[in-house]
Design an enzyme around this catalytic site. Structure first.
Site, PDB file in Angstrom:
ATOM      1  N   TYR A  97      31.346  34.284  41.555  1.00  0.00           N
ATOM      2  CA  TYR A  97      31.573  35.729  41.613  1.00  0.00           C
ATOM      3  C   TYR A  97      30.492  36.558  40.918  1.00  0.00           C
ATOM      4  CZ  TYR A  97      35.911  35.101  44.078  1.00  0.00           C
ATOM      5  OH  TYR A  97      36.835  34.782  45.049  1.00  0.00           O
ATOM      6  N   GLU A 140      42.984  31.948  44.037  1.00  0.00           N
ATOM      7  CA  GLU A 140      42.284  30.723  44.425  1.00  0.00           C
ATOM      8  C   GLU A 140      42.659  29.572  43.501  1.00  0.00           C
ATOM      9  OE1 GLU A 140      38.256  32.176  44.463  1.00  0.00           O
ATOM     10  OE2 GLU A 140      38.677  33.390  46.238  1.00  0.00           O
TER      11      GLU A 140
END
Length: 148
Positions: A97, A140
């Site tokens: 990310y 996730e």
């Protein structure tokens, strides 16, 4: 992880909707160009979808949807679920990310210019991106645990 965005961030991100509608694909194309300098990350993506423009269009639509619905995130539940499933399928991890943020934020400035992509706009998008990343990472992690 903050569980809400500031009112200022919401207002600024929503205000970028028209620019994203007009320049979203240019932003995501520039972002992927930066992101794919990392060969490990590049390998996670379907390059045919990159070359056809499908992936930059999909991401541009997702970013626009986020900007337009940032004050009503429950409207994005289906999109978030699909994104989580895709991320789990391709092995996205929390450490990916920051790499996306490091490619996305400069791409916004590159495409929109300093007059539109001011420091305040980039700061708001950084906060909004991290907020969404935290949601995705948590979902996730749940999906990875359930699959184990």
């Amino acid at each position: 992880m903050s569980n809400s965005l500031s009112a200022e961030t919401i207002a600024i991100v929503k205000s970028t909707g028209p620019a994203l509608r007009q320049h979203g694909v240019a932003i995501t194309t520039a972002m992927y160009s930066r992101l794919f300098q990392d060969e490990e990350v590049k390998a996670m993506f379907d390059q045919a979808a990159q070359e056809s423009g499908e992936q930059p269009r999909r991401l541009a639509a997702a970013i626009l949807g986020y900007a337009e619905n940032i004050d009503k995130l429950e409207a994005l539940g289906g999109a978030v679920s699909r994104m989580v499933a895709r991320h789990v399928d391709t092995g996205v991890k929390p450490e990916h990310y920051p790499k996306v943020a490091a490619a996305l934020l400069p791409a916004i400035r590159e495409v929109l210019g300093n007059d539109v992509a001011t420091d305040a706009v980039l700061a708001a998008w950084a906060e909004a991106y991290q907020f969404l990343a935290d949601i995705l990472i948590a979902k996730e992690e749940e999906a990875y645990a359930a699959a184990a």
